[in-house]
Design a protein around this motif. Structure first.
Motif, short mmCIF file in Angstrom:
data_model
loop_
_atom_site.label_atom_id
_atom_site.label_comp_id
_atom_site.label_asym_id
_atom_site.label_seq_id
_atom_site.Cartn_x
_atom_site.Cartn_y
_atom_site.Cartn_z
N THR A 214 70.26 31.81 -3.35
CA THR A 214 70.24 31.04 -2.10
C THR A 214 68.81 30.89 -1.59
O THR A 214 68.57 30.23 -0.59
CB THR A 214 71.08 31.74 -1.02
N GLN A 215 67.87 31.51 -2.30
CA GLN A 215 66.48 31.51 -1.87
C GLN A 215 65.77 30.23 -2.32
O GLN A 215 66.06 29.69 -3.38
CB GLN A 215 65.75 32.73 -2.44
N THR A 216 64.86 29.76 -1.49
CA THR A 216 64.07 28.58 -1.82
C THR A 216 62.59 28.90 -1.74
O THR A 216 62.18 29.90 -1.14
CB THR A 216 64.40 27.43 -0.85
N GLY A 217 61.79 28.05 -2.33
CA GLY A 217 60.35 28.27 -2.30
C GLY A 217 59.90 29.26 -3.36
O GLY A 217 60.63 29.59 -4.29
N GLU A 218 58.68 29.73 -3.19
CA GLU A 218 58.10 30.66 -4.17
C GLU A 218 58.74 32.04 -4.05
O GLU A 218 59.25 32.43 -3.00
CB GLU A 218 56.59 30.74 -3.97
N HIS A 219 58.68 32.76 -5.16
CA HIS A 219 59.22 34.13 -5.20
C HIS A 219 58.16 35.04 -5.79
O HIS A 219 58.21 35.42 -6.96
CB HIS A 219 60.50 34.15 -6.04
N PRO A 220 57.14 35.37 -4.98
CA PRO A 220 56.00 36.11 -5.51
C PRO A 220 56.33 37.53 -5.97
O PRO A 220 55.75 38.05 -6.92
CB PRO A 220 55.01 36.13 -4.34
N SER A 221 57.29 38.16 -5.28
CA SER A 221 57.67 39.53 -5.65
C SER A 221 59.06 39.84 -5.13
O SER A 221 59.54 39.21 -4.18
CB SER A 221 56.66 40.54 -5.09
N ALA A 222 59.71 40.83 -5.75
CA ALA A 222 61.06 41.22 -5.34
C ALA A 222 61.01 41.98 -4.00
O ALA A 222 60.02 42.65 -3.69
CB ALA A 222 61.70 42.09 -6.41
N VAL A 223 62.09 41.84 -3.25
CA VAL A 223 62.20 42.54 -1.97
C VAL A 223 63.26 43.63 -2.12
O VAL A 223 64.45 43.33 -2.28
CB VAL A 223 62.59 41.57 -0.83
N TYR A 224 62.83 44.89 -2.05
CA TYR A 224 63.77 45.99 -2.25
C TYR A 224 64.24 46.55 -0.91
O TYR A 224 64.08 47.72 -0.57
CB TYR A 224 63.10 47.09 -3.09
N ASP A 225 64.86 45.67 -0.15
CA ASP A 225 65.45 46.00 1.15
C ASP A 225 66.94 45.71 1.04
O ASP A 225 67.34 44.59 0.73
CB ASP A 225 64.81 45.15 2.24
N SER A 226 67.76 46.72 1.28
CA SER A 226 69.21 46.58 1.05
C SER A 226 69.86 45.50 1.92
O SER A 226 70.98 45.10 1.65
CB SER A 226 69.91 47.92 1.29
N SER A 227 69.14 45.03 2.96
CA SER A 227 69.70 43.98 3.81
C SER A 227 69.21 42.59 3.42
O SER A 227 69.57 41.60 4.05
CB SER A 227 69.35 44.25 5.28
N SER A 228 68.40 42.50 2.37
CA SER A 228 67.80 41.22 1.98
C SER A 228 68.67 40.46 0.99
O SER A 228 69.51 41.03 0.30
CB SER A 228 66.41 41.46 1.37
N ALA A 229 68.45 39.15 0.93
CA ALA A 229 69.15 38.31 -0.06
C ALA A 229 68.73 38.70 -1.47
O ALA A 229 69.54 38.67 -2.40
CB ALA A 229 68.86 36.84 0.22
N ASP A 230 67.47 39.06 -1.64
CA ASP A 230 66.97 39.45 -2.96
C ASP A 230 67.74 40.65 -3.50
O ASP A 230 68.15 40.67 -4.68
CB ASP A 230 65.48 39.79 -2.85
#
Length: 218
Positions: free
Chosen positions: A134-150
């Motif tokens: 569901t993410q748009t745009g650049e994805h420079p790095s992973a987000v390791y937050d349990s509440s994030s879409a990543d």
């Protein structure tokens, strides 16, 4: 002659008084009759109003009861619909889990052992695809937050590769494994199945499993 005149005069007076009394009595009778008629109309009208009011109240009570019955039926119908939806969702979840397990086996390349002594076997499958995002745009790095879409999408990739139920599996570890790469260790209830899963990010398509290692322990 005077006596005859006097007698005649007294007679006329008595006749007039008698006539007057008759007229007065007649008027009194008419008035009494009117009073009786008006009283009957008033009392009859009041009784009709009471009856009408009672009928209206009875109908209102009946309508309230029917409305409550309709509301109860609607509530029961909604409960049944929710129960059916829950059953369908549970069935779909089970079917998805089984499909995921089949994906692990179909076209999979399985080798004994792996990167360390704790690895029972290694599974790689060229048929694996990105799970979507569901993410748009650049994805420079992973987000390791349990509440994030990543984070949620990384778990989707892990369950896709292992066949585990996302809602019941335990995430032991999920972290960085290089540029746009992550690795996670997960296990099923009771630790009957333990996996280390390697995933990579594909721009515009989401996370894709690249390798699964089945572990003997954590």
């Amino acid at each position: 002659m005077n006596n005859d005149y006097n007698k005649s005069s007294r007679y006329d007076k008595r006749a007039k008084r008698k006539k007057t009394n008759i007229i007065l009595n007649s008027l009194i009778g008419v008035v009494l009759l009117l009073i009786i008629v008006v009283s009957v109309i008033i009392f009859s009208g009041g009784n009709n109003n009471d009856i009408n009011n009672a009928t209206e109240n009875e109908q209102a009570d009946k309508n309230k009861v029917e409305q409550k019955d309709d509301q109860a039926e609607d509530a029961n119908a909604k409960d049944e619909a929710n129960e059916n939806a829950d059953e369908e969702n549970a069935s779909e979840s089970k079917d998805t889990e089984e499909e995921n397990k089949e994906n692990v086996e179909d076209e999979a390349i399985v080798t004994e052992g792996g990167s360390d002594s704790n690895v029972v076997r290694t599974i790689e499958n060229p048929a694996w695809e990105p799970v979507g995002t569901t993410q748009t745009g650049e994805h420079p790095s992973a987000v390791y937050d349990s509440s994030s879409a990543d984070w949620d999408e990384m778990l989707n990739a892990i369950t896709y590769a292992t066949g585990l139920d996302k809602s019941s599996m335990t995430v032991y570890f999920l972290g960085n494994d290089g540029v746009n790469r992550s690795v996670g260790t997960v296990f099923s209830p009771g630790k009957e199945q333990i996996y280390r899963v390697y995933i990579e990010w594909v721009d515009g398509q989401g996370w894709k499993p690249t390798k699964v290692e089945e572990l003997s322990s954590i």
